[in-house]
Design an enzyme around this catalytic site. Structure first.
Site, PDB file in Angstrom:
ATOM      1  N   TYR A 204      -0.505 -17.521  22.537  1.00  0.00           N
ATOM      2  CA  TYR A 204      -1.185 -16.220  22.478  1.00  0.00           C
ATOM      3  C   TYR A 204      -2.526 -16.338  23.214  1.00  0.00           C
ATOM      4  O   TYR A 204      -3.600 -16.447  22.611  1.00  0.00           O
ATOM      5  CB  TYR A 204      -1.349 -15.755  21.021  1.00  0.00           C
ATOM      6  CG  TYR A 204      -0.017 -15.358  20.432  1.00  0.00           C
ATOM      7  CD1 TYR A 204       0.412 -14.034  20.476  1.00  0.00           C
ATOM      8  CD2 TYR A 204       0.842 -16.297  19.891  1.00  0.00           C
ATOM      9  CE1 TYR A 204       1.654 -13.656  19.982  1.00  0.00           C
ATOM     10  CE2 TYR A 204       2.085 -15.940  19.388  1.00  0.00           C
ATOM     11  CZ  TYR A 204       2.478 -14.620  19.434  1.00  0.00           C
ATOM     12  OH  TYR A 204       3.708 -14.261  18.948  1.00  0.00           O
ATOM     13  N   ARG A 211     -10.611 -16.621  18.971  1.00  0.00           N
ATOM     14  CA  ARG A 211     -10.510 -17.883  18.229  1.00  0.00           C
ATOM     15  C   ARG A 211     -11.859 -18.601  18.231  1.00  0.00           C
ATOM     16  O   ARG A 211     -12.323 -19.098  17.201  1.00  0.00           O
ATOM     17  CB  ARG A 211      -9.430 -18.773  18.852  1.00  0.00           C
ATOM     18  CG  ARG A 211      -8.024 -18.256  18.605  1.00  0.00           C
ATOM     19  CD  ARG A 211      -6.960 -19.253  19.026  1.00  0.00           C
ATOM     20  NE  ARG A 211      -6.624 -19.180  20.429  1.00  0.00           N
ATOM     21  CZ  ARG A 211      -5.502 -18.627  20.914  1.00  0.00           C
ATOM     22  NH1 ARG A 211      -4.612 -18.081  20.095  1.00  0.00           N
ATOM     23  NH2 ARG A 211      -5.271 -18.602  22.197  1.00  0.00           N
ATOM     24  N   ASP A 249       2.578 -19.629   8.109  1.00  0.00           N
ATOM     25  CA  ASP A 249       3.491 -18.941   9.016  1.00  0.00           C
ATOM     26  C   ASP A 249       4.881 -19.000   8.398  1.00  0.00           C
ATOM     27  O   ASP A 249       5.197 -19.927   7.656  1.00  0.00           O
ATOM     28  CB  ASP A 249       3.502 -19.597  10.404  1.00  0.00           C
ATOM     29  CG  ASP A 249       3.970 -18.641  11.489  1.00  0.00           C
ATOM     30  OD1 ASP A 249       3.128 -18.126  12.255  1.00  0.00           O
ATOM     31  OD2 ASP A 249       5.198 -18.377  11.560  1.00  0.00           O
ATOM     32  N   ALA A 276       3.897 -14.388   4.441  1.00  0.00           N
ATOM     33  CA  ALA A 276       2.464 -14.187   4.230  1.00  0.00           C
ATOM     34  C   ALA A 276       2.184 -13.249   3.051  1.00  0.00           C
ATOM     35  O   ALA A 276       1.284 -13.507   2.247  1.00  0.00           O
ATOM     36  CB  ALA A 276       1.836 -13.626   5.492  1.00  0.00           C
ATOM     37  N   ASP A 296      -3.499 -12.328  11.760  1.00  0.00           N
ATOM     38  CA  ASP A 296      -3.061 -12.012  13.128  1.00  0.00           C
ATOM     39  C   ASP A 296      -1.546 -11.819  13.144  1.00  0.00           C
ATOM     40  O   ASP A 296      -0.810 -12.631  13.695  1.00  0.00           O
ATOM     41  CB  ASP A 296      -3.486 -13.143  14.079  1.00  0.00           C
ATOM     42  CG  ASP A 296      -3.190 -12.815  15.534  1.00  0.00           C
ATOM     43  OD1 ASP A 296      -3.027 -11.618  15.855  1.00  0.00           O
ATOM     44  OD2 ASP A 296      -3.107 -13.752  16.343  1.00  0.00           O
ATOM     45  N   CYS A 336      -1.782  -6.035  17.142  1.00  0.00           N
ATOM     46  CA  CYS A 336      -1.438  -6.058  18.573  1.00  0.00           C
ATOM     47  C   CYS A 336      -0.431  -4.959  18.913  1.00  0.00           C
ATOM     48  O   CYS A 336       0.176  -4.980  19.974  1.00  0.00           O
ATOM     49  CB  CYS A 336      -0.918  -7.438  18.977  1.00  0.00           C
ATOM     50  SG  CYS A 336       0.566  -7.913  18.090  1.00  0.00           S
TER      51      CYS A 336
HETATM   52  N1  SAH Z   1      -2.734 -16.247  15.538  1.00  0.00           N
HETATM   53  C1  SAH Z   1      -1.731 -16.875  16.351  1.00  0.00           C
HETATM   54  C2  SAH Z   1      -0.667 -15.911  16.829  1.00  0.00           C
HETATM   55  C3  SAH Z   1       0.086 -15.201  15.716  1.00  0.00           C
HETATM   56  S1  SAH Z   1       1.626 -14.569  16.201  1.00  0.00           S
HETATM   57  C4  SAH Z   1      -2.421 -17.622  17.499  1.00  0.00           C
HETATM   58  O1  SAH Z   1      -3.656 -17.539  17.632  1.00  0.00           O
HETATM   59  O2  SAH Z   1      -1.735 -18.294  18.253  1.00  0.00           O
HETATM   60  C5  SAH Z   1       2.322 -14.028  14.714  1.00  0.00           C
HETATM   61  C6  SAH Z   1       2.969 -15.106  13.851  1.00  0.00           C
HETATM   62  O3  SAH Z   1       3.368 -14.506  12.617  1.00  0.00           O
HETATM   63  C7  SAH Z   1       4.231 -15.746  14.415  1.00  0.00           C
HETATM   64  O4  SAH Z   1       4.052 -17.139  14.521  1.00  0.00           O
HETATM   65  C8  SAH Z   1       5.338 -15.436  13.372  1.00  0.00           C
HETATM   66  O5  SAH Z   1       6.214 -16.532  13.145  1.00  0.00           O
HETATM   67  C9  SAH Z   1       4.524 -15.156  12.148  1.00  0.00           C
HETATM   68  N2  SAH Z   1       5.139 -14.275  11.130  1.00  0.00           N
HETATM   69  C10 SAH Z   1       5.854 -13.143  11.338  1.00  0.00           C
HETATM   70  N3  SAH Z   1       6.142 -12.557  10.158  1.00  0.00           N
HETATM   71  C11 SAH Z   1       5.598 -13.323   9.180  1.00  0.00           C
HETATM   72  C12 SAH Z   1       5.541 -13.240   7.761  1.00  0.00           C
HETATM   73  N4  SAH Z   1       6.102 -12.219   7.113  1.00  0.00           N
HETATM   74  N5  SAH Z   1       4.882 -14.193   7.088  1.00  0.00           N
HETATM   75  C13 SAH Z   1       4.297 -15.230   7.731  1.00  0.00           C
HETATM   76  N6  SAH Z   1       4.315 -15.347   9.083  1.00  0.00           N
HETATM   77  C14 SAH Z   1       4.953 -14.413   9.796  1.00  0.00           C
END
Ligand code: SAH
Length: 392
Positions: A204, A211, A249, A276, A296, A336
């Site tokens: 990302y 970050r 995650d 989450a 995120d 996003c």
């Molecule tokens: N913040 C990260 C990017 C996040 S992308 C960075 O800086 O690189 C979003 C992430 O959310 C993905 O890895 C996906 O696997 C995760 N995700 C999607 N649904 C989710 C859920 N219900 N609970 C936990 N993680 C989840």
């Protein structure tokens, strides 16, 4: 000019085109003249036959024409090379402190349908439209000529391709295959990236500066990095001296890479594979608290139909985060989803803070990194919204 036909617009439908907006929807078109196949180049003229622009057509898409130029020019090797070179030069001028950068951001770089990210010596290319897909070899030549990359990986696996009648295509398009885990450096920190099947093009990149910014608030703090992917915010927070970093995650695979990314930088963290929403509810019920929380989530909204459900999802997760923060804690919350405006997102977070009974102030509005610019004539290129909040 190497166009196959002419798209004649309806009366009074030429203003957005004249103002540089690159999309022509089916409803704006009076007729198409000539033998035009999907993917072909077309001239676009007003109802009074004034030449306006040149683009590529696809009758399978609601966006019938995407415009490439507003001049009478031939769309040949030289065209692609000079457009690509211009985008790359604009990135060079940004002096980005990272080896993972976006070189081409589609419409915002006047290259609709084309996304190219650079990871060290490799490029990752996404062809999002038929017009780009049918020209990908020509575009790959131009990319190699401009960048001298060692290889190009194609990641044309975004779901938007379905709207163009295209299937997913992935693999090495040119040159050498990249290592399974290519290392990039971002603000001095090292990350392994899986170009073959990581999310999006692997990393990302758009969150790079956020970050670093959030990390500045993390020294000595207990940090909860929710939707962590491969640990981006967490690694930055730990490197900035966080007391503890919990990465959450739902995907075990990405957490394995997150763990390796912490190791790469000689940092320690905790990695929890969980939903989450469930985990945060559990923390709330247990009375667990944090000083900094990053939210995120992935794109919750793909179409207008999803909007209500997505708004509820955003509100729920933000409400939980507000409930888990200690006095004077920090929430960095992102959306996003292009269809959720900055205004709407702020309203959703407002709803969450009210329900939590907490107080919060926005200390900074956050957005996508500058290598994901917003073309003024194409405001749709603004998609990443973030609020950095102080909570008490
Ligand atoms: N913040 C990260 C990017 C996040 S992308 C960075 O800086 O690189 C979003 C992430 O959310 C993905 O890895 C996906 O696997 C995760 N995700 C999607 N649904 C989710 C859920 N219900 N609970 C936990 N993680 C989840």
């Amino acid at each position: 000019m190497n166009t196959s036909g002419t798209v004649v617009l309806k009366k009074k439908k030429d203003k957005p085109v004249r103002q540089g907006h690159p999309w022509i929807f089916s409803g704006a078109i009076a007729r198409v003249e000539g033998e035009v196949r999907n993917g072909d180049l077309v001239r676009v003229v007003s109802a009074k036959n004034h030449p306006l622009a040149i683009g590529y057509l696809n009758n399978n898409s609601q966006i019938r024409v995407r415009l490439l130029t507003w001049q009478a020019e031939t769309i040949d090797d030289t065209f692609w090379q000079s457009r690509i070179a211009a985008a790359v030069e604009r990135r060079r001028r940004l002096n980005i402190d990272a080896t993972a950068t976006r070189l081409i951001f589609g419409e915002a770089d006047q290259l609709p349908g084309l996304i190219v990210d650079q990871y060290g010596d490799w490029l990752v290319m996404q062809c999002l439209t038929l017009g780009i897909d049918v020209r990908k070899e020509q575009i790959a030549d131009a990319l190699l000529a401009v960048t001298g990359a060692r290889g190009i990986v194609e990641r044309s696996d975004a779901s938007v391709r379905r709207k163009e009648g295209l299937r997913k295509v992935t693999g090495v398009l040119r040159g050498e295959a990249p290592p399974a885990e290519l290392e990039v450096v971002e603000h001095g920190l090292r990350f392994g990236v899986n170009l073959a099947d990581g999310h999006k093009t692997g990393f990302y990149v758009d969150q790079r500066d956020n970050r670093a910014l959030v990390a500045k608030l993390c020294a000595g703090k207990d940090v909860l990095n929710v939707f962590s992917y491969t640990g981006g915010f967490g690694v930055h927070a730990a490197a900035a001296g966080a007391k503890s970093v919990v990465n959450v995650d739902s995907s075990v695979e990405v957490l394995d890479l997150a763990e390796r990314n912490f190791e790469r930088n000689e940092l320690t963290g905790e990695f929890i594979a969980a939903d989450a929403f469930e985990l945060l509810r559990h923390y709330r019920d247990e009375g667990q608290q944090f000083d900094v929380i990053v939210l995120d989530p992935p794109k919750f909204v793909n179409s207008q139909r999803d909007l209500k459900r997505a708004a509820r999802g955003y509100k729920d997760i933000n409400l939980l985060a507000f409930q888990l923060l200690r006095e004077n804690g920090v929430l960095a919350t992102f959306s996003c989803s292009g269809l959720v405006s900055a205004d709407l997102y702020q309203k959703i977070v407002f709803g969450a803070v009210i329900d939590s009974g907490r107080n919060a102030q926005i200390i900074q509005q956050l957005t996508q990194a500058p290598d994901h610019p917003v073309l003024l004539t194409f405001p749709e290129s603004f998609y990443l919204k973030g609020l950095l909040c102080r909570v008490w």
